[in-house]
Design a protein around this motif. Sequence first.
Motif, short mmCIF file in Angstrom:
data_model
loop_
_atom_site.label_atom_id
_atom_site.label_comp_id
_atom_site.label_asym_id
_atom_site.label_seq_id
_atom_site.Cartn_x
_atom_site.Cartn_y
_atom_site.Cartn_z
N ILE A 173 -9.03 7.05 2.47
CA ILE A 173 -10.20 7.93 2.65
C ILE A 173 -11.31 7.16 3.37
O ILE A 173 -11.92 7.65 4.33
N ILE A 174 -11.58 5.94 2.90
CA ILE A 174 -12.67 5.14 3.46
C ILE A 174 -12.40 4.77 4.92
O ILE A 174 -13.33 4.71 5.74
N LEU A 175 -11.14 4.57 5.27
CA LEU A 175 -10.81 4.23 6.67
C LEU A 175 -11.22 5.34 7.63
O LEU A 175 -11.40 5.09 8.83
N THR A 176 -11.42 6.55 7.11
CA THR A 176 -11.90 7.66 7.94
C THR A 176 -13.25 7.33 8.57
O THR A 176 -13.53 7.73 9.69
N PHE A 177 -14.08 6.58 7.85
CA PHE A 177 -15.41 6.24 8.38
C PHE A 177 -15.64 4.74 8.53
O PHE A 177 -16.75 4.31 8.87
N ALA A 178 -14.60 3.93 8.32
CA ALA A 178 -14.75 2.47 8.39
C ALA A 178 -13.63 1.87 9.22
O ALA A 178 -12.82 1.09 8.72
N SER A 179 -13.61 2.21 10.50
CA SER A 179 -12.51 1.76 11.36
C SER A 179 -12.53 0.26 11.60
O SER A 179 -11.51 -0.33 11.96
N ARG A 180 -13.68 -0.40 11.36
CA ARG A 180 -13.73 -1.85 11.56
C ARG A 180 -13.25 -2.63 10.34
O ARG A 180 -13.22 -3.87 10.37
N GLY A 181 -12.86 -1.92 9.28
CA GLY A 181 -12.23 -2.62 8.17
C GLY A 181 -12.75 -2.25 6.80
O GLY A 181 -13.94 -2.02 6.62
N VAL A 182 -11.81 -2.17 5.86
CA VAL A 182 -12.12 -1.98 4.44
C VAL A 182 -11.55 -3.18 3.71
O VAL A 182 -10.35 -3.43 3.76
N HIS A 183 -12.40 -3.94 3.04
CA HIS A 183 -11.98 -5.20 2.43
C HIS A 183 -12.15 -5.13 0.91
O HIS A 183 -13.28 -4.96 0.42
N HIS A 184 -11.05 -5.25 0.17
CA HIS A 184 -11.14 -5.35 -1.29
C HIS A 184 -11.52 -6.78 -1.61
O HIS A 184 -10.69 -7.68 -1.57
N ILE A 185 -12.79 -6.98 -1.96
CA ILE A 185 -13.31 -8.34 -2.04
C ILE A 185 -13.32 -8.90 -3.46
O ILE A 185 -13.55 -10.07 -3.68
N CYS B 241 -20.29 11.71 6.06
CA CYS B 241 -19.82 13.03 5.66
C CYS B 241 -19.16 13.76 6.84
O CYS B 241 -18.11 14.40 6.69
N ARG B 242 -19.77 13.64 8.02
CA ARG B 242 -19.18 14.28 9.21
C ARG B 242 -17.81 13.69 9.53
O ARG B 242 -16.88 14.40 9.92
N GLN B 243 -17.67 12.39 9.36
CA GLN B 243 -16.37 11.75 9.61
C GLN B 243 -15.31 12.25 8.63
O GLN B 243 -14.16 12.49 9.01
N LEU B 244 -15.69 12.41 7.38
CA LEU B 244 -14.74 12.89 6.37
C LEU B 244 -14.32 14.34 6.67
O LEU B 244 -13.15 14.69 6.53
N LEU B 245 -15.26 15.15 7.10
CA LEU B 245 -14.92 16.53 7.47
C LEU B 245 -13.98 16.56 8.67
O LEU B 245 -13.01 17.32 8.70
N GLU B 246 -14.25 15.69 9.66
CA GLU B 246 -13.37 15.62 10.82
C GLU B 246 -11.98 15.11 10.44
O GLU B 246 -10.99 15.43 11.09
N GLY B 247 -11.93 14.34 9.35
CA GLY B 247 -10.64 13.86 8.84
C GLY B 247 -9.86 14.91 8.09
O GLY B 247 -8.75 14.65 7.62
N GLY B 248 -10.42 16.10 7.94
CA GLY B 248 -9.72 17.21 7.32
C GLY B 248 -9.90 17.35 5.83
O GLY B 248 -9.23 18.18 5.20
N TYR B 249 -10.81 16.60 5.24
CA TYR B 249 -11.01 16.68 3.79
C TYR B 249 -11.86 17.90 3.41
O TYR B 249 -12.81 18.26 4.12
N ALA B 250 -11.48 18.52 2.29
CA ALA B 250 -12.30 19.59 1.72
C ALA B 250 -13.46 18.94 1.00
O ALA B 250 -13.28 18.10 0.12
N MET B 251 -14.70 19.33 1.38
CA MET B 251 -15.89 18.62 0.92
C MET B 251 -16.83 19.54 0.14
O MET B 251 -17.02 20.70 0.49
N THR B 252 -17.43 18.95 -0.90
CA THR B 252 -18.56 19.57 -1.60
C THR B 252 -19.71 18.58 -1.52
O THR B 252 -19.54 17.41 -1.87
N VAL B 253 -20.88 19.04 -1.06
CA VAL B 253 -21.98 18.11 -0.77
C VAL B 253 -23.24 18.51 -1.53
O VAL B 253 -23.43 19.67 -1.90
N PHE B 254 -24.11 17.49 -1.71
CA PHE B 254 -25.41 17.74 -2.36
C PHE B 254 -26.41 16.72 -1.86
O PHE B 254 -26.10 15.55 -1.64
N ASP B 255 -27.64 17.20 -1.68
CA ASP B 255 -28.77 16.32 -1.40
C ASP B 255 -30.02 16.99 -1.99
O ASP B 255 -30.13 18.22 -1.98
N ILE B 256 -30.94 16.18 -2.50
CA ILE B 256 -32.14 16.76 -3.09
C ILE B 256 -33.01 17.45 -2.03
O ILE B 256 -33.81 18.33 -2.35
#
Length: 289
Positions: free
Chosen positions: A146-158, A17-32
């Motif tokens: 979006i995922i590359l914001t927090f997955a710099s080592r790779g995103v693989h469509h498997i 979530c912190r990485q997405l915020l640093e990437g400039g995305y507008a975020m809405t979050v929830f946790d119990i």
Amino acid sequence: MTTIGFIGLGRMGSGICRQLLEGGYAMTVFDINENNTRPFADNAAVAATVGDVLDASDVVFLSLPGSPQVEEVVEQFIARGVSGKTIVDLSTSYPLSSGKLHAQVKAAGGQFADASLTGTPMHAEQGSLIVTFGGDEETFAQCEPIILTFASRGVHHIGGPGAGNIAKLANNYLSIMYIALYSEIFPLAEKLGFDTGKLFEIIGNSGVNCAMYQSNAAKIVNKTYDPSFALDLALKDLSYVKKLFDEHQFPSFVLDGGLNLLRIGHQQGYGANDCSEMARVVRDMMGTE
């Protein structure tokens, strides 16, 4: 820019979530757990319910303990309306459940994908996770940047729905079973009077050596059991693998031994601790703990 929702701000989710915020995305979050949302209150909208997250977001990421929680949230989403929405499950979930949810969400006008994570909470904080993605090509094309914001080592469509989780479970199966092997042999060597520190060194110069050996066998030899991956999570993941074997009526000879060791560890109260504490189960049995 695409609006992002995030549900589940535990050790992995909070870093992502912190990485997405640093990437400039507008975020809405929830946790119990409200304590988990507090650090994000200044930079993201904190939702009162999971439904509020869905309403405010184009893409919703789920980082939850497993399939029961994911199914519960997605069922709520479908009842609320998912037309035009994309739901991405970052949890390690049961692949056949992911396939079923994909079909249900798609029938309701939305998109669903499983995007399993390889890495630790430290990798999440650094944005250097690896992601294996299961789902439709168009969903992958939408989510990859979006995922590359927090997955710099790779995103693989498997592959298709559930494939991301199959890849993750295969990885976790091998990792956990390595640790189970170390957990059995080093306590035995110790019981037989060996200097396990020297034995660790000798084996480390053989073909058995690998990063998994260096990090986890060392914990077992030194009895440090530094927390990395909880025993109960290892039990959950291997239970999913066992379920896949059972669904296809295949025997699982090696897996069954690892599962039994984890089950005893859970029963003995080690579930929240590192899975290397399987070695404590063996030492308990040998009377050397």
